[in-house]
Enzyme design. Structure first.
Site, PDB file in Angstrom:
ATOM      1  N   GLY A 160      76.327  71.289  60.665  1.00 16.45           N
ATOM      2  CA  GLY A 160      76.305  71.906  61.984  1.00 16.45           C
ATOM      3  C   GLY A 160      77.639  72.069  62.666  1.00 16.45           C
TER       4      GLY A 160
ATOM      5  N   TRP B  52      79.992  74.404  62.222  1.00 16.51           N
ATOM      6  CA  TRP B  52      80.225  75.807  62.606  1.00 16.51           C
ATOM      7  C   TRP B  52      79.301  76.205  63.758  1.00 16.51           C
ATOM      8  CZ3 TRP B  52      81.889  79.998  58.601  1.00 16.51           C
ATOM      9  CH2 TRP B  52      83.099  79.604  58.013  1.00 16.51           C
TER      10      TRP B  52
ATOM     11  N   ASP C 156      69.123  76.739  57.680  1.00 16.76           N
ATOM     12  CA  ASP C 156      69.445  75.930  56.495  1.00 16.76           C
ATOM     13  C   ASP C 156      68.148  75.424  55.883  1.00 16.76           C
ATOM     14  OD1 ASP C 156      72.323  74.433  55.572  1.00 16.76           O
ATOM     15  OD2 ASP C 156      70.477  73.618  54.757  1.00 16.76           O
TER      16      ASP C 156
ATOM     17  N   ASP D  75      79.093  79.177  55.811  1.00 19.12           N
ATOM     18  CA  ASP D  75      80.012  78.229  55.175  1.00 19.12           C
ATOM     19  C   ASP D  75      79.318  77.509  54.022  1.00 19.12           C
ATOM     20  OD1 ASP D  75      82.443  76.884  54.844  1.00 19.12           O
ATOM     21  OD2 ASP D  75      81.790  75.199  56.084  1.00 19.12           O
TER      22      ASP D  75
ATOM     23  N   LYS E  54      82.249  82.029  53.011  1.00 22.18           N
ATOM     24  CA  LYS E  54      83.135  81.323  52.082  1.00 22.18           C
ATOM     25  C   LYS E  54      83.034  81.926  50.686  1.00 22.18           C
ATOM     26  CE  LYS E  54      83.377  76.805  52.092  1.00 22.18           C
ATOM     27  NZ  LYS E  54      83.017  75.376  51.908  1.00 22.18           N
TER      28      LYS E  54
END
Length: 361
Positions: A53, A55, A86, A127, A167
């Site tokens: 968490g 970001w 997520d 990410d 990423k």
């Protein structure tokens, strides 16, 4: 190694705890924004693969700061909305809506759109990274497929003109991936924040001004696109473009690969626990066994010596038990032999007596 060892080796890990970030990766997004201004005009944002968490924390803090500044100029402005997605459960964050779902599922995209009142996001960040295997080619391939999955759901939830940050693991064949991004974004940058270690092959694709090809319809039929080696001689048009590489941060930034003293810049050091521990880490069972055996407090040599001594004791006990069993069996055999020897003369006399009676008769 004590609690302060990682604080000495990684200054961004230490600064993350001091400033209240859940992970050091928060500085990567902050430094990307310093260079690329990805938060300008953003009121609706989505954080894919959000756990733990950090970001999402950055999004909540920066968008709320922008909202307060905008209120000074205008009063009819909606507050920002941040959605974190997520597969893993994540500890709650103030001002962040959490969805536990799969980014390759259409229902997840529909839920995000529903939270935005049937509107699309201004910014999507990701990410996420796979559990690395140590096989670099395999890790790079899986990471590229994860990025394409993030791009696929982004085409469902990002409004035209929006931005996308994700990423990647840099490799020699990444031009194929860059070319795919260029089909959807006219501006694509490869950013390397100062907080990202030089020894790491990670970097971040910063894509701006989302404009899908004419006639393109987002779908989830094939979220993990096929991957083939790139032949540079066959690249033409949009595929024959070199993606700019941008280093985020100047020389005033601390070096992520340098070990700094705990009293860096003359500030008094105070150890701090991590801001948010994992809810259900995969190593939890091993840690519980370690605590029960008290491995982390004991000397390794003592543990090994104790384990060897215990093994010797068990082996000695087994050997003694075998010797005792053999001794008992031997004694029983001797007792049976003694009884047989005692009974033999009596049987002989009885047989002799029987034979004498037979002769008399």
């Amino acid at each position: 190694m004590g609690k302060t060892s990682k604080d000495k080796r990684d200054i961004y890990y230490r600064k993350a705890k001091e400033e209240g970030w859940r992970a050091r990766s928060a500085f990567k997004l902050l430094q990307i924004d310093e260079e690329c201004q990805i938060f300008e005009g953003v009121s609706k944002a989505v954080d894919l693969c959000a756990a733990p968490g950090s970001w999402s924390q950055v999004l909540a803090r920066k968008l709320n700061e922008n909202y307060k500044k905008a209120l000074e100029r205008e009063s009819d402005i909606s507050p920002p909305k941040i959605i974190a997605v997520d597969l893993q459960a994540m500890a709650p964050l103030e001002g962040v809506i959490q969805l536990q779902g799969d980014i390759t599922n259409t229902n997840t995209a529909k839920q995000i759109i529903a939270h935005f009142n049937n509107t699309q996001a201004d910014l999507v960040v990701c990410d996420g990274a796979p559990d690395v295997t140590g096989l670099h080619d395999m890790d790079i391939f899986i990471q590229s497929q994860l990025l394409l999955a993030a791009l696929n759901i982004t085409t469902h939830i990002l409004k035209p003109g929006g931005a996308f940050v994700a990423k990647i693991f840099r490799a020699k064949d990444m031009s194929f991936l860059f070319a795919q991004l260029r089909l959807f974004f006219p501006y694509v940058y490869c950013a390397k924040p100062s907080s990202s270690r030089n020894s790491s092959i990670e970097a971040f694709m910063v894509c701006k001004k989302y404009s899908p090809p004419e006639g393109y319809e987002p779908h989830m039929m094939n979220p993990l696109l096929t991957y083939e080696p790139c032949d540079f001689h066959k690249l033409t048009g949009v595929n024959r473009i070199i993606v700019p590489f941008v280093v985020c941060g100047d020389f005033n930034q601390v070096d992520s690969d340098t070990s700094y003293p705990l009293d860096h810049k003359g500030e008094e050091y105070k150890y701090r626990e991590p801001v948010q521990l994992p809810l259900a880490p995969p190593y939890e069972e091993v840690m519980s066994l370690s605590r029960n055996r008290n491995f982390h407090m004991a000397d390794v040599s003592v543990i090994i010596e104790n384990e060897i001594s215990a093994f010797k004791r068990e082996a000695l006990q087994e050997c003694q038990a075998e010797i005792s069993a053999e001794a008992r069996a031997t004694r029983q055999d001797q007792e049976q032999d003694d009884v047989s020897l005692q009974e033999a003369p009596i049987e002989a006399l009885q047989n002799l007596y029987v034979s004498d009676e037979n002769r008399d008769n």
